[in-house]
Design an enzyme around this catalytic site. Sequence first.
Site, PDB file in Angstrom:
ATOM      1  N   ARG A   1      23.334  37.511  30.912  1.00 52.43           N
ATOM      2  CA  ARG A   1      24.349  36.657  31.548  1.00 52.43           C
ATOM      3  C   ARG A   1      25.406  36.279  30.507  1.00 52.43           C
ATOM      4  O   ARG A   1      26.586  36.247  30.790  1.00 52.43           O
ATOM      5  CB  ARG A   1      23.727  35.406  32.180  1.00 52.43           C
ATOM      6  CG  ARG A   1      24.780  34.489  32.754  1.00 52.43           C
ATOM      7  CD  ARG A   1      24.310  33.442  33.773  1.00 52.43           C
ATOM      8  NE  ARG A   1      22.939  33.072  33.744  1.00 52.43           N
ATOM      9  CZ  ARG A   1      22.382  32.233  32.850  1.00 52.43           C
ATOM     10  NH1 ARG A   1      23.127  31.681  31.910  1.00 52.43           N
ATOM     11  NH2 ARG A   1      21.105  31.960  32.898  1.00 52.43           N
TER      12      ARG A   1
ATOM     13  N   TYR B   1      47.985  34.001  46.838  1.00 54.10           N
ATOM     14  CA  TYR B   1      46.859  34.721  47.430  1.00 54.10           C
ATOM     15  C   TYR B   1      46.067  33.783  48.338  1.00 54.10           C
ATOM     16  O   TYR B   1      45.688  32.686  47.921  1.00 54.10           O
ATOM     17  CB  TYR B   1      45.982  35.282  46.304  1.00 54.10           C
ATOM     18  CG  TYR B   1      44.753  35.982  46.796  1.00 54.10           C
ATOM     19  CD1 TYR B   1      44.860  37.159  47.522  1.00 54.10           C
ATOM     20  CD2 TYR B   1      43.489  35.460  46.552  1.00 54.10           C
ATOM     21  CE1 TYR B   1      43.723  37.797  47.995  1.00 54.10           C
ATOM     22  CE2 TYR B   1      42.353  36.104  47.017  1.00 54.10           C
ATOM     23  CZ  TYR B   1      42.480  37.272  47.737  1.00 54.10           C
ATOM     24  OH  TYR B   1      41.362  37.902  48.214  1.00 54.10           O
TER      25      TYR B   1
ATOM     26  N   ASP C   1      48.435  34.368  37.561  1.00 58.22           N
ATOM     27  CA  ASP C   1      47.665  35.405  38.254  1.00 58.22           C
ATOM     28  C   ASP C   1      48.539  36.663  38.211  1.00 58.22           C
ATOM     29  O   ASP C   1      49.555  36.759  38.887  1.00 58.22           O
ATOM     30  CB  ASP C   1      47.384  34.958  39.695  1.00 58.22           C
ATOM     31  CG  ASP C   1      46.596  35.998  40.497  1.00 58.22           C
ATOM     32  OD1 ASP C   1      46.586  37.174  40.109  1.00 58.22           O
ATOM     33  OD2 ASP C   1      46.018  35.621  41.535  1.00 58.22           O
TER      34      ASP C   1
ATOM     35  N   LYS D   1      41.812  45.258  41.915  1.00 62.81           N
ATOM     36  CA  LYS D   1      43.044  45.892  42.375  1.00 62.81           C
ATOM     37  C   LYS D   1      43.482  46.975  41.379  1.00 62.81           C
ATOM     38  O   LYS D   1      42.785  47.956  41.231  1.00 62.81           O
ATOM     39  CB  LYS D   1      44.102  44.819  42.604  1.00 62.81           C
ATOM     40  CG  LYS D   1      43.573  43.550  43.326  1.00 62.81           C
ATOM     41  CD  LYS D   1      43.106  43.808  44.743  1.00 62.81           C
ATOM     42  CE  LYS D   1      42.333  42.646  45.367  1.00 62.81           C
ATOM     43  NZ  LYS D   1      42.935  41.347  45.283  1.00 62.81           N
TER      44      LYS D   1
HETATM   45  C1  LIG Z   1      42.498  39.992  45.415  1.00 64.28           C
HETATM   46  C2  LIG Z   1      43.207  38.905  44.722  1.00 64.28           C
HETATM   47  C3  LIG Z   1      42.518  37.811  44.162  1.00 64.28           C
HETATM   48  C4  LIG Z   1      41.012  37.638  44.325  1.00 64.28           C
HETATM   49  O1  LIG Z   1      40.293  38.631  43.672  1.00 64.28           O
HETATM   50  P1  LIG Z   1      38.862  39.195  44.157  1.00 64.28           P
HETATM   51  O2  LIG Z   1      38.558  40.232  43.146  1.00 64.28           O
HETATM   52  O3  LIG Z   1      39.036  39.708  45.533  1.00 64.28           O
HETATM   53  O4  LIG Z   1      37.924  38.029  44.111  1.00 64.28           O
HETATM   54  C5  LIG Z   1      43.246  36.856  43.485  1.00 64.28           C
HETATM   55  N1  LIG Z   1      44.596  36.949  43.370  1.00 64.28           N
HETATM   56  C6  LIG Z   1      45.284  37.977  43.894  1.00 64.28           C
HETATM   57  C7  LIG Z   1      46.756  38.028  43.730  1.00 64.28           C
HETATM   58  C8  LIG Z   1      44.625  38.980  44.583  1.00 64.28           C
HETATM   59  O5  LIG Z   1      45.321  39.983  45.125  1.00 64.28           O
END
Ligand SMILES: *Cc1c(COP(=O)(O)O)cnc(C)c1O
Length: 408
Positions: free
Chosen positions: A75, A127, A199, A224
């Site tokens: 972990r 998001y 982000d 992504k």
């Molecule tokens: C998909 C996404 C998230 C969340 O990520 P996960 O891997 O699905 O938990 C956060 N911010 C943005 C801009 C995203 O596209």
Amino acid sequence: MLLTFYCLLFYYICACLPGAGLKKISMSEYKFGTNAIHAGQEPDPTTGAIMTPIYQTSTYVQASPGVHQGYAYARGKNPTRVALEKCIASLEYAKHGLCFSSGMGASDAIIKLLRPGDEVIATDDLYGGSYRMFTKVFAHFGIVFHFVDMHDEAAVRKHISAKTKMLWIETPTNPMMKIIDIAAYAKLAKEKNLLLVVDNTFASPYLQNPLNLGADIVMHSATKYLGGHSDVIMGCLCTNDDKLNEQLAFIANSCGAVPGPMDSFLVLRGLKTLHVRMERHCSNGAAIANFLKSHPKVEKVYWPGFPDHPNHAVAKKQMKDFGGMISFSMKNDTIEETRRVMEGTKVFSLAESLGGVESLINLPSVMTHASVPKEERERIGITDSLIRLSVGIEDIEDLIEDLRQAIG
Ligand SMILES: *Cc1c(COP(=O)(O)O)cnc(C)c1O
């Protein structure tokens, strides 16, 4: 004669040592694409395997109680994950990288830096999952969130009080593709002693490096573009601040939202083509944005690469290119027409998510942003008929033809 013998013996012993003769490279001297392929990774010292092994283990044997090679329990630390963390950090030009079991896991750790009563000012158009976590989970723990249109710095300043601890930015925003000036907010954050979190999921480190623009923490949904193949859920964050990194690593280990070694391997492999994939996402994105803009049935196209995009100048200043995310609306914006277009594509798959090699088409109001209340959605511009595309890296002729036949 004897000397030659000893030299040969020395050579022989060296050659038998694990990892002997394998070049080690320091990554800071290399460029982005080289780092994407090599940073954090060395040939496996026991076999020379070029790929970092998937260390599928929960624990590590100790020589004597407390005596180990830096790895005690998985972990806390896993070698496959460590390689990935170093690789991602190099791409964000960061000192530290930490990986999580999802993007939300990474965001969760960042908000856990705060205390009840602390306030956060966040982009209003963000998001849907972040909005949901802030308002439906952390609000119950006494953390207060203000969602503000960040094009208006005066409005942001109005919300800053002694309780404000953090600015949370997403740029380009999702799904309206607005661009927020990271350097300007880094200045404000320094002035008011706030943490600036960006982000960076939509841009990826290939297009934009927020830490270099003055942000304190950069976060990604590695699900992504970083992973890039729609086969893994993962999150990460990077910082240059030793103390912040220590706090975040403590939270990661204490709360436990860490990724497994197999997932770490998949993202490590995905990263090796990030720069090449991003080039194609960008060129395909530009071609599709222009195709849609000239289509008589299309009303409006949201893409920061257009010179008449309201934040085009900021996009040009802080991004290397404009990416493959595009939103658009139809002139006939009835739900029937919108559904007809979305059900009619053959190459674009109707699905949530983004940033993979394959092209996706999504209806934010029903899919990715369903958790944002309707009034809030409409205030931002997310109408029931706004369509979002994640342009993949297929052949551009096929993608354009697919949209042409679906729009009709
Ligand atoms: C998909 C996404 C998230 C969340 O990520 P996960 O891997 O699905 O938990 C956060 N911010 C943005 C801009 C995203 O596209």
